[in-house]
Each structure stands twice: as C-alpha cells, then as structure tokens.
Design an enzyme around this catalytic site. Structure first.
Site, mmCIF file in Angstrom:
data_model
loop_
_atom_site.group_PDB
_atom_site.id
_atom_site.type_symbol
_atom_site.label_atom_id
_atom_site.label_comp_id
_atom_site.label_asym_id
_atom_site.label_seq_id
_atom_site.Cartn_x
_atom_site.Cartn_y
_atom_site.Cartn_z
ATOM 1 C CE LYS A 1 -8.450 0.084 4.780
ATOM 2 N NZ LYS A 1 -8.783 -1.332 4.859
ATOM 3 C CB SER B 1 9.980 -0.957 6.664
ATOM 4 O OG SER B 1 9.164 -2.073 6.385
ATOM 5 N NE ARG B 2 8.224 -6.388 11.395
ATOM 6 C CZ ARG B 2 7.393 -7.371 11.725
ATOM 7 N NH1 ARG B 2 7.720 -8.225 12.681
ATOM 8 N NH2 ARG B 2 6.239 -7.506 11.098
ATOM 9 C CG ASP C 1 -8.032 -4.802 6.017
ATOM 10 O OD1 ASP C 1 -7.379 -4.039 6.738
ATOM 11 O OD2 ASP C 1 -7.827 -4.928 4.786
ATOM 12 C CB ILE D 1 -0.977 0.005 1.196
ATOM 13 C CG1 ILE D 1 -2.025 1.098 1.041
ATOM 14 C CG2 ILE D 1 -0.237 0.147 2.514
ATOM 15 C CD1 ILE D 1 -2.966 0.914 -0.113
#
Length: 307
Positions: free
Chosen positions: A89, A35-36, A167, A13
């Site tokens: 969201k 970010s991992r 979701d 996303i």
C-alpha cells in the site's frame, strides 16, 4: 504445490513483515529478490526486477515493496512476464496507473492484489459487525504519528506521489471504507504543506454519505509522545473505539476485542487465495479518497520541515 514468489524492494517493511509472513506460510517458496540496496540471505539477489525475471524464469508471483512512484513500471514488467503481483500500500502513485494494471492483469488471466494491511488488524471485522447492527450517529478518525520515528530520512514520502501524511492516513481510510455500511465522499479538506516539501504534513477532512452521516478525519505527522491511530463512532448501541490502528476494540469503555497482530500473514493468505481462485482483489476506495482530498482540498503552507 507452493507458489514460487520473489520480493522487489528490500527495506524495513520487507524485513519486519513480508519475509517473516512468507516464511511461515506453506503456500509460498521465496526464491529471489531484487533491490537497489538490500539483499535477502539464502536466495538469489538482483539489482533490478528485469534482471531477476530474466535469470529466474520459475518465479510465479512477485511482491512489490518499493515506493509507490516506482511501482507501476515494476508491476507492468511482472505482469507482462506472466507473474501474479502483490502491491504494497498504496497500490500506486495514481488511480490511473492501478486501473491500467488491473486491466492488464485481467487480459492475461493473472491475479493483482492491492493490499491494505490495516484492514486485517484484529479488531476490524468485529468493528464492522458491530456497526452493521446499529445506527451510526457520527465518526471521528484521529491518526497522528511522528514521521521522524516512522520514516527517518525517507525523501520519497515527501515527493510528489509519495502521499506525505496520507502514507499512514490511507491505513485509516482503508479501515473506514471497509467497516462503514455506506460509501463516503469528501465535502471539504485542508492540507498543510511544509514550504520545502511537495506532500502534506497534515490533513483535516470532512466526509459524509448518502444518509448525511458526519465523518471527520484528522491526520498529522508532527505528533510526539503517544501515537494516535483511533476510529471513534457514536452509535445508538454505545460509543465504539477502534484503537491502536485496529488492534483493540472497545464499546462504551469496555475492551471487547484484543488479539495479537497478524496483518501481513493475513495478506499473504489472501494473495494465495486469489491466485488459486484465478481472481484479483483491487479495491481503490482508500486511494480514491486521497485523490479527492488533493482535488478538493484547500492548501496551506507551514514552516519548512526538517527531517
């Protein structure tokens, strides 16, 4: 002067929506990411938000795009460091988490944005204007898609706090709570859970409002073929169909609104607006309906779901 912003949680996303939207908006300068697993070319990248905030103190705002179960700690870390926060969201795994973040942001004079991208779909405002000018007799929400296509191998959506079919379903709820003139409340719900998952794969919900408006919602993650993201309202002025997730609006079969999708650019424009105004934008109505569905809903168990 542009807002120095950072992204946390670099996934699909972010690459599809967040990065292009930030790049096209002169109000922002993307200067870091954490970010991992993912990285963003051309900026400093870190494995954790803590390391990023320590190394890049010039960051003014962060956009949090990791799964909701992990968003609270990251948001609190950013707010404690004096950064404005954009929440993908759903804004959190629970209502209480987001309420705590809202209070913290207010105490520090920072902006918190609970983003609902589907509210910014091209036909939504036109649908709201149409419904404001007529008597609504009933509303149907049909939101069905194939989880294998949209969320392949994403275990977090099936875990507690991942919301399961809500979701995508919360996108519909974000539109409905915006376009209808009166607040809704749930009267009944049936949630279907795969035997091997902690979140539902489908939900059938009935709502009403203070004027007894009948509203139904049918969410399902097992749809194959055509994907359905439709809100249908029978009104005294004709049948309204808000289709394709809010992209197209038809009245009595006539297409009256169809424009290119600009949801995420509109979200980032709104985020800059509230930062410059010293405000927050935290509407929890969509997430509240999800919580009510879990509270009131009857649970049914179906065969184990295999990704």
């Amino acid at each position: 002067m542009s807002i120095k912003i950072a992204i946390v949680g670099v996934g699909k996303i972010v690459r599809d929506q967040h990065l292009p939207s930030i790049a096209k908006n002169a109000d922002y300068q993307l200067i870091a990411a954490a970010s991992r697993n993912g990285t963003v070319e051309g900026i400093d990248n870190f494995k954790s938000i803590e390391a990023m905030l320590e190394a890049v103190p010039d960051i003014e705002a962060v956009s949090l795009c990791m799964p909701p179960q992990f968003r609270y700690e990251a948001a609190r870390t950013a707010l404690e460091a004096g950064k404005h926060v954009f929440l993908e969201k759903p804004p959190g795994a629970t209502l209480s988490e987001v309420a705590d973040l809202e209070a913290l942001a207010a105490s520090k004079g920072l902006s918190l944005f609970a983003s609902w991208h589907s509210r910014y779909a091209p036909g939504v405002e036109a649908a709201k204007a149409f419904l404001d000018g007529t008597k609504i007799n009933n509303v149907q929400v049909i939101w069905k898609e194939d989880v294998r296509h949209w969320h392949p191998n994403q275990d977090w959506i099936w875990a507690a706090g991942g919301l399961g079919v809500f979701d995508p379903g919360i996108n519909a709820l974000s539109i409905v709570t915006h376009i209808l003139p009166n607040p809704l409340f749930i009267t009944a719900a049936t949630l279907e859970f795969p035997e091997n998952r902690d979140a539902p794969i489908s939900a059938a919900i009935t709502f009403t409002d203070a004027n007894k408006l009948p509203v139904t919602a049918d969410f399902d993650w097992r749809q194959t073929g055509h994907q359905s993201w439709d809100i249908i309202a029978e009104t005294d002025a004709g049948m309204m169909v808000l289709a394709e997730g809010g992209a197209k609006l038809s009245i009595d079969g006539k297409l009256v609104h169809d424009e290119p999708e600009q949801e995420y650019p509109a979200l980032y424009a709104r985020f800059a607006e509230i930062i410059n105004a010293g405000q927050s934008d935290v509407d929890l109505a969509p997430l509240r309906h999800v919580a009510d569905a879990f509270m009131l809903g009857r649970r049914k168990f179906v065969d184990a779901f295999i990704d």
